[in-house]
Design an enzyme around this catalytic site. Structure first.
Site, PDB file in Angstrom:
ATOM      1  N   GLY A  76     -18.698  58.632  26.047  1.00  0.00           N
ATOM      2  CA  GLY A  76     -18.837  59.720  27.258  1.00  0.00           C
ATOM      3  C   GLY A  76     -18.190  60.951  26.400  1.00  0.00           C
ATOM      4  N   ASP A 123     -23.940  65.478  28.972  1.00  0.00           N
ATOM      5  CA  ASP A 123     -23.546  65.546  27.604  1.00  0.00           C
ATOM      6  C   ASP A 123     -23.649  66.837  26.999  1.00  0.00           C
ATOM      7  OD1 ASP A 123     -24.276  62.295  28.162  1.00  0.00           O
ATOM      8  OD2 ASP A 123     -22.942  62.417  26.423  1.00  0.00           O
ATOM      9  N   ASN A 154     -28.283  64.267  29.661  1.00  0.00           N
ATOM     10  CA  ASN A 154     -27.452  62.997  30.170  1.00  0.00           C
ATOM     11  C   ASN A 154     -28.115  61.709  29.776  1.00  0.00           C
ATOM     12  OD1 ASN A 154     -24.699  62.268  31.340  1.00  0.00           O
ATOM     13  ND2 ASN A 154     -26.129  61.614  33.081  1.00  0.00           N
TER      14      ASN A 154
HETATM   15  O1  MRU Z   1     -24.010  56.889  25.364  1.00  0.00           O
HETATM   16  P1  MRU Z   1     -22.670  57.321  26.090  1.00  0.00           P
HETATM   17  O2  MRU Z   1     -22.286  56.207  26.497  1.00  0.00           O
HETATM   18  O3  MRU Z   1     -21.650  58.108  25.310  1.00  0.00           O
HETATM   19  O4  MRU Z   1     -23.207  58.227  27.358  1.00  0.00           O
HETATM   20  C1  MRU Z   1     -22.572  58.893  28.178  1.00  0.00           C
HETATM   21  C2  MRU Z   1     -23.159  59.657  29.276  1.00  0.00           C
HETATM   22  O5  MRU Z   1     -24.368  60.050  29.222  1.00  0.00           O
HETATM   23  C3  MRU Z   1     -22.406  60.242  30.467  1.00  0.00           C
HETATM   24  O6  MRU Z   1     -22.989  60.410  31.581  1.00  0.00           O
HETATM   25  C4  MRU Z   1     -21.688  61.558  29.894  1.00  0.00           C
HETATM   26  O7  MRU Z   1     -21.006  61.556  28.829  1.00  0.00           O
HETATM   27  C5  MRU Z   1     -21.108  62.415  30.903  1.00  0.00           C
HETATM   28  S1  MRU Z   1     -19.599  61.550  31.262  1.00  0.00           S
HETATM   29  C6  MRU Z   1     -18.427  62.550  31.324  1.00  0.00           C
END
Ligand code: MRU
Length: 343
Positions: free
Chosen positions: A47, A235, A245
């Site tokens: 995240g 992201d 995202n």
């Molecule tokens: O691959 P990840 O699990 O790190 O991806 C996370 C996401 O895409 C979330 O939706 C994004 O980081 C927003 S979280 C506050």
């Protein structure tokens, strides 16, 4: 009580291993920055905001372990640590924000011991600021949620992903705490099931009714008028509002527009990368094929070619509003984002 995915325990960090959830709550404790780098790569901590926080702590730990009283030698070794952390995952802006902040502290020209102390303080500050920002943006975002709303969300954007209240889930949890009767549909989020494993777990803990569905069911529910709004995290957000995202977000945004359903992005300003004009410049992480071909270590497919981009970019025209700790911004996003940083 919000779950804490990462904590600083004077010269060590404690992380909740998100790959083991929801079956097991296993905490990892380490003082080794390389172990945190591996945890980021393997999504044990994940995240965008949480990756930034973990990156800051990893750099602080790497610096503390450098045995050198010469400034030049310390800096040479520090840069190696910093580069390792910056190389863990490419898409989330928060990681690079944290790395750049830590680099500035290291390069400020102070003596080695003082620099180490400053790096620990900076990492702790990055953590508290990220947590505080999500609390603020959640309160702004909750204003968009009406009593009785059914909300669709994707991936996991709650306390686990942010170390604070959450972004998309922060808005939802805050609306629930305000007494609004809301329901959530959570996309499972293939291939690594952050929605199925983490979002349902967090919403159930928060006492918010949640229904799990596969990613491909979103169009069915949106077209039947069963969803009042979609909220996702981010992201990286470019200067024009284009938003990267979790893979599948773009499809949801197009479906939401087709069905006249508002599509909201919730993110702290540390996710905004105003140096990029458009989303086309956002680096998209390509992850290994086994994440798609295997489930729980078991191969589900033939030995075929596999694609596994971890994120996609939603063009700003599909986004109804971006919710930040500085307020809610709407089109034209370029102006809104400039004002946000001018504040
Ligand atoms: O691959 P990840 O699990 O790190 O991806 C996370 C996401 O895409 C979330 O939706 C994004 O980081 C927003 S979280 C506050």
């Amino acid at each position: 009580m919000l779950v804490q995915p990462i904590e600083w325990l004077s010269n060590k960090v404690r992380m909740l291993d998100q790959t083991r959830l929801p079956q097991e709550e296993v905490y990892l404790e380490t003082g080794d920055y390389q172990e945190i780098a591996s945890a980021i790569r393997e999504l044990k901590i994940r995240g965008a905001p949480a990756i930034g926080v973990a990156g800051g702590y990893a750099i602080a730990l790497g610096a503390l372990a450098i045995e050198s009283s010469s400034k030049d030698d310390f800096l040479e070794k520090f840069r190696q640590v910093s580069r390792t952390i910056a190389g863990t995952r490419p898409t989330a802006r928060n990681l690079f924000q944290a790395v750049e902040r830590m680099d500035r502290v290291a390069e400020a020209g102070r003596e080695v011991e003082e620099t180490k102390k400053g790096l620990v303080e900076e990492a702790v500050k990055i953590h508290s600021e990220e947590a505080e920002a999500t609390g603020k943006l959640s309160r702004f975002g909750a204003e968009l949620i009406k009593d009785g709303f059914t909300i669709l969300t994707h991936c996991n954007a709650g306390p686990l992903a942010t170390t604070g209240y959450g972004t998309a889930l922060g808005v939802i949890i805050q609306a629930g705490e305000q007494g609004k009767k809301i329901k959530v549909f959570a996309d499972e989020t293939r291939p690594l099931l952050q929605g199925a494993r983490l979002t349902t777990w967090e919403l159930m803990k928060a006492g918010i009714p949640v229904t799990l569905m596969t990613d491909s069911m979103a169009g069915y529910f949106l077209s039947r008028g069963e969803i009042d709004c979609v909220i996702v995290g981010a992201d990286r957000i470019a200067a024009n509002g284009d938003t990267a995202n979790k893979i599948g977000t773009y499809s949801l945004a197009v479906l939401a527009k087709e069905n006249n359903v508002p599509f909201y992005v919730a993110a702290p300003t540390t996710t905004i990368d105003a140096s990029l004009e458009t989303g086309a410049e956002i680096p998209i992480e390509q992850r290994k094929g086994e994440e798609v071909t295997h489930m729980m270590g078991v191969r589900m497919t033939s030995d075929c070619e596999v694609a596994n981009p971890a994120f996609d970019v939603t063009p700003h025209r599909y986004i109804t509003a971006i919710i930040t700790e500085g307020g809610i911004i709407r089109q034209p996003y370029g102006e809104g984002i400039r004002n946000l940083f001018g504040k």
